[in-house]
Design an enzyme around this catalytic site. Structure first.
Site, PDB file in Angstrom:
ATOM      1  N   LYS A  35      49.984  43.120  41.812  1.00 46.08           N
ATOM      2  CA  LYS A  35      49.741  42.809  40.399  1.00 46.08           C
ATOM      3  C   LYS A  35      49.728  44.103  39.585  1.00 46.08           C
ATOM      4  CE  LYS A  35      44.735  42.862  41.141  1.00 46.08           C
ATOM      5  NZ  LYS A  35      43.609  42.028  41.603  1.00 46.08           N
ATOM      6  N   ARG A 134      33.354  34.346  38.402  1.00 48.94           N
ATOM      7  CA  ARG A 134      34.448  34.675  37.505  1.00 48.94           C
ATOM      8  C   ARG A 134      35.514  33.586  37.624  1.00 48.94           C
ATOM      9  NH1 ARG A 134      37.861  40.076  38.697  1.00 48.94           N
ATOM     10  NH2 ARG A 134      38.555  38.688  40.360  1.00 48.94           N
ATOM     11  N   TYR A 256      41.657  68.820  18.610  1.00 47.59           N
ATOM     12  CA  TYR A 256      41.203  68.003  17.484  1.00 47.59           C
ATOM     13  C   TYR A 256      39.683  68.021  17.396  1.00 47.59           C
ATOM     14  CZ  TYR A 256      45.807  65.852  16.860  1.00 47.59           C
ATOM     15  OH  TYR A 256      47.123  65.626  16.600  1.00 47.59           O
ATOM     16  N   MET A 304      47.362  62.805  22.269  1.00 45.43           N
ATOM     17  CA  MET A 304      48.293  61.742  22.670  1.00 45.43           C
ATOM     18  C   MET A 304      49.304  62.237  23.700  1.00 45.43           C
ATOM     19  SD  MET A 304      50.760  59.378  20.302  1.00 45.43           S
ATOM     20  CE  MET A 304      49.457  58.699  19.307  1.00 45.43           C
TER      21      MET A 304
HETATM   22  C1  LIG Z   1      43.210  42.449  42.977  1.00 39.22           C
HETATM   23  C2  LIG Z   1      42.717  41.491  43.986  1.00 39.22           C
HETATM   24  C3  LIG Z   1      42.670  41.848  45.343  1.00 39.22           C
HETATM   25  C4  LIG Z   1      42.959  43.247  45.853  1.00 39.22           C
HETATM   26  O1  LIG Z   1      41.800  44.015  45.751  1.00 39.22           O
HETATM   27  P1  LIG Z   1      41.737  45.546  46.206  1.00 39.22           P
HETATM   28  O2  LIG Z   1      40.329  45.928  45.943  1.00 39.22           O
HETATM   29  O3  LIG Z   1      42.691  46.284  45.324  1.00 39.22           O
HETATM   30  O4  LIG Z   1      42.133  45.607  47.629  1.00 39.22           O
HETATM   31  C5  LIG Z   1      42.296  40.862  46.247  1.00 39.22           C
HETATM   32  N1  LIG Z   1      41.972  39.610  45.840  1.00 39.22           N
HETATM   33  C6  LIG Z   1      41.986  39.249  44.542  1.00 39.22           C
HETATM   34  C7  LIG Z   1      41.613  37.855  44.164  1.00 39.22           C
HETATM   35  C8  LIG Z   1      42.346  40.175  43.569  1.00 39.22           C
HETATM   36  O5  LIG Z   1      42.338  39.808  42.279  1.00 39.22           O
END
Ligand SMILES: *Cc1c(COP(=O)(O)O)cnc(C)c1O
Length: 359
Positions: A35, A134, A256, A304
């Site tokens: 992701k 969550r 800055y 930046m």
């Molecule tokens: C992002 C994610 C992972 C991976 O977690 P890491 O800590 O990067 O290994 C696993 N399960 C879910 C549901 C996630 O959202």
């Protein structure tokens, strides 16, 4: 003709980390989480590199599936948030998607389509909430859901949960959550998925049929305080170079808002990377970077496109001196800690205008 600033992506390190992480749980299958463009390392790059070893890839939502399919990745892709809209379900077969279903609305959408033979992949995942609050269905609803959604719940459906505190190895909450989950699932389902990177390393009870691994594959420790040392190799190294140098007198300020003032005669190096490249704007004075391997300290505000460092104590810094912002010799977690964040955030934020160079 180009700015030197770039991130190197070390594919051998990636393969090494996959091997190291797989050894913690040799009988589990591995979902490689790509992701957010593989946490900034490049989703297609990572998926291609691990194509022959990974059993499945995972992304957060359907938009992230397309580029992997366009690049010829054939493994099933687990979509961790499930379908956001009912229409997305129609792409299940075409894109060979495995949905992680986390609310009853999604169970409805998919159950109906499996019943009507519109979906041929029968192995979707169902997510339960074990305390993170969550995403996920509640464990106490398991019996009713199991009875109501018969086309989804079968013995080989993957039942999954995500632990809230796996990155704190001494926190007993993780084991409690695992046990609660297992007490509901273990008799009914042979396919389970609990572990992320942290749990795979320090909570053997969580290694089940499938692990879901992200950060560790990219070579960053999932533990905030690096409590556990494992032989991971950083995949990303963020590099830039010095593009200007000046000497300033005691009492002169830099950057800055003139937030930093030299207490003595100082040499200031300007480096060609800034917050638009993903370097955190809140990095405080004193945040390190390596100038040909020697530590210089950030002074003044992050701009930046540029950073300024005090290099008074470093010999031979000149225009063109190479600078490592994080990577093999400077742990990303070290920078993250200075800034009050985690390696995950720094990595995912390296912006598009920073070219990734594969090595
Ligand atoms: C992002 C994610 C992972 C991976 O977690 P890491 O800590 O990067 O290994 C696993 N399960 C879910 C549901 C996630 O959202």
């Amino acid at each position: 003709m180009a700015r030197y600033t770039h991130a190197t992506i070390d594919l051998n390190a990636l393969k090494h980390n996959f091997m190291v992480m797989s050894r913690f749980s040799p009988s589990s299958k591995q979902v490689v989480v790509v992701k957010a463009d593989a946490y900034g390392n490049g989703a297609v790059t990572v998926a291609k590199c691990l194509q022959s070893q990974a059993d499945m890839f995972a992304v957060a939502f359907i938009d992230e599936v397309f580029e992997l399919r366009d690049a010829g990745i054939t493994q099933p892709i687990l979509v961790l948030q499930g379908p956001h809209q009912e229409q997305e379900c129609e792409l299940t077969n075409t894109l060979n998607i495995v949905w992680m279903l986390h609310v009853e609305q999604q169970l409805n959408w998919i159950n109906k389509r499996i019943r009507n033979n519109e979906i041929s992949n029968l192995h979707h995942w169902v997510k339960f909430d074990t305390g993170m609050h969550r995403l996920g269905l509640m464990l106490e609803d398991y019996g009713r859901l199991n009875a109501d959604y018969t086309h989804i719940f079968h013995p080989t459906t993957v039942m999954a949960t995500h632990l809230a505190s796996a990155d704190e190895p001494d926190n007993n909450a993780s084991l409690t959550a695992v046990n609660q989950f297992l007490s509901v699932m273990a008799d009914q389902h042979s396919c389970l998925s609990i572990a992320n990177s942290a749990a795979n390393i320090c909570l053997p009870e969580s290694a089940k049929t499938w692990n879901r691994m992200g950060i560790s594959l990219y070579g960053s420790s999932p533990f905030v305080n690096d409590e556990v040392s494992i032989s991971l190799k950083p995949v990303m190294q963020l590099n830039s170079e010095v593009i200007a140098l000046r000497e300033i007198a005691a009492g002169e300020s830099v950057g800055y808002g003139a937030t930093w003032t030299a207490s003595k005669h100082s040499v200031i190096a300007t480096v060609a990377i800034g917050y638009a490249d993903g370097y955190p704007r809140h990095a405080p004075t004193g945040t390190p970077a390596l100038f040909d391997g020697v530590v210089g300290e950030l002074v003044g505000r992050v701009s930046m496109d540029m950073l300024t460092f005090d290099v008074s104590n470093i010999e031979n810094v000149e225009i063109g001196t190479k600078v490592e912002l994080w990577g093999n010799n400077l742990a990303i977690n070290k920078i993250a800690k200075q800034v009050g964040t985690i390696g995950y955030e720094l990595m995912t934020r390296v912006s598009k205008r920073v070219p990734r160079k594969l090595i």
